[in-house]
Enzyme design. Structure first.
Site, PDB file in Angstrom:
ATOM      1  CG  PHE A  79      -1.884  -1.034   1.394  1.00 49.42           C
ATOM      2  CD1 PHE A  79      -3.113  -0.927   0.773  1.00 49.42           C
ATOM      3  CD2 PHE A  79      -1.619  -2.184   2.141  1.00 49.42           C
ATOM      4  CE1 PHE A  79      -4.061  -1.924   0.884  1.00 49.42           C
ATOM      5  CE2 PHE A  79      -2.559  -3.191   2.263  1.00 49.42           C
ATOM      6  CZ  PHE A  79      -3.786  -3.063   1.633  1.00 49.42           C
ATOM      7  CB  SER A 123      -5.713   3.995  -8.612  1.00 48.28           C
ATOM      8  OG  SER A 123      -6.667   5.006  -8.791  1.00 48.28           O
ATOM      9  CE1 TYR A 148      -1.586   7.790  -6.056  1.00 46.88           C
ATOM     10  CE2 TYR A 148      -3.498   8.149  -7.462  1.00 46.88           C
ATOM     11  CZ  TYR A 148      -2.859   7.436  -6.465  1.00 46.88           C
ATOM     12  OH  TYR A 148      -3.486   6.351  -5.898  1.00 46.88           O
ATOM     13  CE  LYS A 152      -1.092   4.054  -6.630  1.00 48.19           C
ATOM     14  NZ  LYS A 152      -0.468   3.217  -5.613  1.00 48.19           N
ATOM     15  CD  GLU A 296      -6.612  22.256 -14.859  1.00 53.42           C
ATOM     16  OE1 GLU A 296      -6.498  23.311 -14.210  1.00 53.42           O
ATOM     17  OE2 GLU A 296      -5.694  21.732 -15.516  1.00 53.42           O
ATOM     18  N   GLY A 297      -9.283  18.261 -14.254  1.00 59.13           N
ATOM     19  CA  GLY A 297      -8.785  16.880 -14.240  1.00 59.13           C
ATOM     20  C   GLY A 297      -9.808  15.848 -13.809  1.00 59.13           C
TER      21      GLY A 297
HETATM   22  P1  NAD Z   1      -2.607   6.436   3.086  1.00 56.18           P
HETATM   23  O1  NAD Z   1      -1.791   7.631   2.802  1.00 56.18           O
HETATM   24  O2  NAD Z   1      -3.592   6.500   4.196  1.00 56.18           O
HETATM   25  O3  NAD Z   1      -1.671   5.162   3.317  1.00 56.18           O
HETATM   26  C1  NAD Z   1      -0.436   5.025   2.698  1.00 56.18           C
HETATM   27  C2  NAD Z   1       0.568   4.801   3.800  1.00 56.18           C
HETATM   28  O4  NAD Z   1       1.854   4.598   3.226  1.00 56.18           O
HETATM   29  C3  NAD Z   1       0.698   5.988   4.750  1.00 56.18           C
HETATM   30  O5  NAD Z   1       0.490   5.539   6.072  1.00 56.18           O
HETATM   31  C4  NAD Z   1       2.113   6.499   4.527  1.00 56.18           C
HETATM   32  O6  NAD Z   1       2.675   7.017   5.719  1.00 56.18           O
HETATM   33  C5  NAD Z   1       2.804   5.251   4.036  1.00 56.18           C
HETATM   34  N1  NAD Z   1       3.988   5.493   3.207  1.00 56.18           N
HETATM   35  C6  NAD Z   1       4.119   6.316   2.143  1.00 56.18           C
HETATM   36  N2  NAD Z   1       5.346   6.243   1.646  1.00 56.18           N
HETATM   37  C7  NAD Z   1       6.035   5.343   2.411  1.00 56.18           C
HETATM   38  C8  NAD Z   1       7.349   4.833   2.410  1.00 56.18           C
HETATM   39  N3  NAD Z   1       8.252   5.255   1.516  1.00 56.18           N
HETATM   40  N4  NAD Z   1       7.706   3.918   3.333  1.00 56.18           N
HETATM   41  C9  NAD Z   1       6.810   3.492   4.244  1.00 56.18           C
HETATM   42  N5  NAD Z   1       5.554   3.939   4.314  1.00 56.18           N
HETATM   43  C10 NAD Z   1       5.168   4.860   3.397  1.00 56.18           C
HETATM   44  O7  NAD Z   1      -3.347   6.041   1.726  1.00 56.18           O
HETATM   45  P2  NAD Z   1      -4.466   4.948   1.452  1.00 56.18           P
HETATM   46  O8  NAD Z   1      -5.704   5.668   1.062  1.00 56.18           O
HETATM   47  O9  NAD Z   1      -4.504   3.946   2.533  1.00 56.18           O
HETATM   48  O10 NAD Z   1      -3.878   4.297   0.133  1.00 56.18           O
HETATM   49  C11 NAD Z   1      -3.141   3.091   0.136  1.00 56.18           C
HETATM   50  C12 NAD Z   1      -2.758   2.737  -1.272  1.00 56.18           C
HETATM   51  O11 NAD Z   1      -3.919   2.638  -2.083  1.00 56.18           O
HETATM   52  C13 NAD Z   1      -1.866   3.765  -1.963  1.00 56.18           C
HETATM   53  O12 NAD Z   1      -0.931   3.083  -2.768  1.00 56.18           O
HETATM   54  C14 NAD Z   1      -2.837   4.550  -2.816  1.00 56.18           C
HETATM   55  O13 NAD Z   1      -2.190   5.124  -3.924  1.00 56.18           O
HETATM   56  C15 NAD Z   1      -3.789   3.450  -3.224  1.00 56.18           C
HETATM   57  N6  NAD Z   1      -5.116   3.938  -3.588  1.00 56.18           N
HETATM   58  C16 NAD Z   1      -5.847   4.679  -2.710  1.00 56.18           C
HETATM   59  C17 NAD Z   1      -7.113   5.134  -3.064  1.00 56.18           C
HETATM   60  C18 NAD Z   1      -7.942   5.968  -2.136  1.00 56.18           C
HETATM   61  O14 NAD Z   1      -8.910   6.599  -2.595  1.00 56.18           O
HETATM   62  N7  NAD Z   1      -7.643   6.037  -0.851  1.00 56.18           N
HETATM   63  C19 NAD Z   1      -7.642   4.812  -4.328  1.00 56.18           C
HETATM   64  C20 NAD Z   1      -6.857   4.046  -5.191  1.00 56.18           C
HETATM   65  C21 NAD Z   1      -5.610   3.604  -4.822  1.00 56.18           C
HETATM   66  C1  WQD Z   2     -15.076  12.289  -5.743  1.00 52.16           C
HETATM   67  C2  WQD Z   2     -16.126  13.165  -6.389  1.00 52.16           C
HETATM   68  C3  WQD Z   2     -15.293  15.267  -7.167  1.00 52.16           C
HETATM   69  C4  WQD Z   2     -14.326  16.894  -3.231  1.00 52.16           C
HETATM   70  C5  WQD Z   2      -9.327  10.627  -6.365  1.00 52.16           C
HETATM   71  C6  WQD Z   2      -8.110  10.290  -7.169  1.00 52.16           C
HETATM   72  C7  WQD Z   2      -8.117   8.847  -7.539  1.00 52.16           C
HETATM   73  C8  WQD Z   2      -8.313   7.959  -6.310  1.00 52.16           C
HETATM   74  C9  WQD Z   2      -9.423   8.425  -5.427  1.00 52.16           C
HETATM   75  C10 WQD Z   2      -6.205   7.171  -5.579  1.00 52.16           C
HETATM   76  C11 WQD Z   2     -15.626  13.860  -7.639  1.00 52.16           C
HETATM   77  C12 WQD Z   2     -16.304  15.459  -6.056  1.00 52.16           C
HETATM   78  C13 WQD Z   2     -14.742  16.079  -4.254  1.00 52.16           C
HETATM   79  C14 WQD Z   2     -15.061  18.088  -2.961  1.00 52.16           C
HETATM   80  C15 WQD Z   2     -16.592  17.508  -4.726  1.00 52.16           C
HETATM   81  N1  WQD Z   2      -7.189   7.944  -5.468  1.00 52.16           N
HETATM   82  N2  WQD Z   2     -15.861  16.374  -4.990  1.00 52.16           N
HETATM   83  N3  WQD Z   2     -16.177  18.339  -3.721  1.00 52.16           N
HETATM   84  O1  WQD Z   2     -11.542  12.428  -7.760  1.00 52.16           O
HETATM   85  O2  WQD Z   2     -12.791  10.237  -7.819  1.00 52.16           O
HETATM   86  O3  WQD Z   2     -10.469  10.273  -7.120  1.00 52.16           O
HETATM   87  O4  WQD Z   2      -9.320   9.825  -5.196  1.00 52.16           O
HETATM   88  O5  WQD Z   2      -5.904   6.445  -6.472  1.00 52.16           O
HETATM   89  O6  WQD Z   2      -6.924   8.586  -8.175  1.00 52.16           O
HETATM   90  O7  WQD Z   2      -8.119  11.080  -8.346  1.00 52.16           O
HETATM   91  O8  WQD Z   2     -12.172  11.217  -5.609  1.00 52.16           O
HETATM   92  O9  WQD Z   2     -13.040  11.937  -3.452  1.00 52.16           O
HETATM   93  O10 WQD Z   2     -11.582  13.534  -4.768  1.00 52.16           O
HETATM   94  O11 WQD Z   2     -13.879  13.043  -5.574  1.00 52.16           O
HETATM   95  O12 WQD Z   2     -17.601  17.785  -5.371  1.00 52.16           O
HETATM   96  O13 WQD Z   2     -14.724  18.892  -2.083  1.00 52.16           O
HETATM   97  O14 WQD Z   2     -16.467  14.210  -5.479  1.00 52.16           O
HETATM   98  O15 WQD Z   2     -15.452  16.226  -8.174  1.00 52.16           O
HETATM   99  O16 WQD Z   2     -16.687  13.905  -8.531  1.00 52.16           O
HETATM  100  P1  WQD Z   2     -11.776  11.108  -7.176  1.00 52.16           P
HETATM  101  P2  WQD Z   2     -12.600  12.459  -4.755  1.00 52.16           P
END
Ligand code: NAD
Ligand code: WQD
Length: 341
Positions: A79, A123, A148, A152, A296-297
């Site tokens: 993670f 993701s 970012y 991935k 944006e994005g």
């Molecule tokens: P998070 O930031 O809560 O957890 C990631 C953890 O990794 C953190 O505790 C951070 O301190 C630790 N970390 C970062 N770099 C490190 C390093 N070099 N060595 C050791 N620890 C390190 O994020 P999360 O939401 O739990 O996400 C976990 C994974 O899932 C990530 O890879 C993220 O990209 C991926 N992901 C998250 C989401 C989401 O919406 N939360 C969506 C898709 C993918």
């Molecule tokens: C969800 C929806 C916003 C905040 C991001 C990353 C993606 C993944 C998950 C890791 C969207 C809307 C949000 C606000 C809003 N992470 N919104 N007001 O954009 O789907 O994904 O997090 O991999 O890579 O891009 O998630 O929770 O930011 O937004 O209206 O203050 O809520 O426009 O439609 P998103 P999000």
């Protein structure tokens, strides 16, 4: 034992609970860059056992080597990564170094110790704005919108090449859609440091009065109510998918590399306004919000075709959107009581 990098983070901590419930002992490894050690205490409180925690940076090869010397791992759930899209635009090199570089170091050390069962946090961002909905794993990647998102895509490629070179690696690429909510005990949950970028933590902070009002990013999209659509899944459902994916890795033939992407979502999309309505229904709380400009994005609409995970991992979500939102609120109320944010 199962190595859980990023184990003090949001998804890692919940997965630690699911692993323990399934009879695996997680070893939580984190440098606490985006988390607090209190998350480890939360995991321990839920499972009632002293789960090992190691404060190690996965980019530190010597520290990782020492870690592998102390434990015997059957698999790794990876993670650890930086995950803020906006920050990645400002600091792309930092994202490449930690996310892609960190994976490289981990794979070098893991393969030196013959650890070949790997579950990777990918993701749905790898798909960009998909052409066909719901999106299946076969959908092509679009050019990543953010550094970012690129990390991935790059990590998936690194793992593909690693598996081909190893000949005996079993890799599950888990493409998460939008995880939300918290463990129902409220011992662990999402801990955004600073102003949250994501919808649910911003929403729960707005309801708590920590933020003035939630801004809905765009009300003029070509969707039924004009707001963006996402596939929100409960973080405990997502956690359980990791146990299924680890088991899938363990079940693969020893002498063959297998790498497979899996979408993890509910298969149903919800708009921002539907999330707001669902939250009000599930909690009885009013959400203060205003309609604002598009961000944006942002992808307009994306939700998963999760049938591969159902068919091949035997996993599907069981918790509703309302349950997820109620659990997110219970966690926020706990933070409010503690004065944590
Ligand atoms: P998070 O930031 O809560 O957890 C990631 C953890 O990794 C953190 O505790 C951070 O301190 C630790 N970390 C970062 N770099 C490190 C390093 N070099 N060595 C050791 N620890 C390190 O994020 P999360 O939401 O739990 O996400 C976990 C994974 O899932 C990530 O890879 C993220 O990209 C991926 N992901 C998250 C989401 C989401 O919406 N939360 C969506 C898709 C993918
Ligand atoms: C969800 C929806 C916003 C905040 C991001 C990353 C993606 C993944 C998950 C890791 C969207 C809307 C949000 C606000 C809003 N992470 N919104 N007001 O954009 O789907 O994904 O997090 O991999 O890579 O891009 O998630 O929770 O930011 O937004 O209206 O203050 O809520 O426009 O439609 P998103 P999000």
């Amino acid at each position: 034992m199962v190595l859980v990098t990023g184990g003090a983070g949001y998804i890692g901590s919940h997965t630690a609970v699911a692993l323990h419930e399934a009879g695996f002992m997680p070893v939580l490894v984190d440098n606490l860059h985006n988390s607090k050690a209190s998350a480890v205490d939360g995991v321990r409180a839920i499972v009632g056992e002293d789960i090992p925690f190691e404060a190690v940076d996965i980019c530190d090869k010597a520290a990782l080597e020492a870690l592998f010397g102390r434990h015997d791992f059957v698999g790794v759930l990876h993670f650890a990564a930086h995950k803020a899209v906006g920050e990645s635009m400002a600091k792309p090199a930092m994202y490449a170094a930690n996310n892609v570089g960190g994976l490289g170091v981990l794979l070098e050390v893991a393969s030196a110790h013959d650890l070949d069962n790997i579950v990777f946090s990918s993701s749905c961002t790898v798909y960009g704005e998909p052409e066909d909905m719901p999106v299946a794993e076969s959908a092509p990647f679009q050019r990543a919108e953010s550094p970012y998102g690129w990390t991935k895509q790059a990590c998936e490629r690194v793992l593909e090449d690693h598996a081909a070179a190893r000949g005996a690696a079993h890799v599950a690429l888990l493409r998460y859609f939008n995880p939300i909510g918290a463990h129902p005990s409220a011992n662990i949950g999402e801990l955004p440091l600073g102003v949250p970028n994501n919808l649910i933590p911003f929403l729960t902070q707005a309801v708590s009065g920590i933020r003035k009002a939630l801004t809905v990013f765009g009300g003029d999209y070509a969707t039924p109510d004009g707001t963006c659509i996402r596939d929100y899944l409960h973080v405990m459902d997502l956690a359980e998918a990791h146990v299924a994916a680890l088991q899938w890795c363990l079940d693969q033939p020893d002498d063959q590399s297998v790498i497979r992407p899996f979408n993890l979502g509910t298969g149903k999309g919800a708009s921002v306004l539907e999330v707001i309505q669902g939250f009000e229904r599930a909690t009885g709380q009013k959400v203060p919000y205003t309609m604002g400009e598009r961000r944006e994005g942002d992808v307009v609409a994306i939700w998963a075709d999760p049938s591969r995970a159902a068919n091949e991992l035997g996993w599907r979500t069981t918790r509703s959107l309302d349950t997820s939102l109620a659990d997110a609120w219970r966690w926020q109320e706990k933070l409010n009581q503690e004065g944590s944010n």
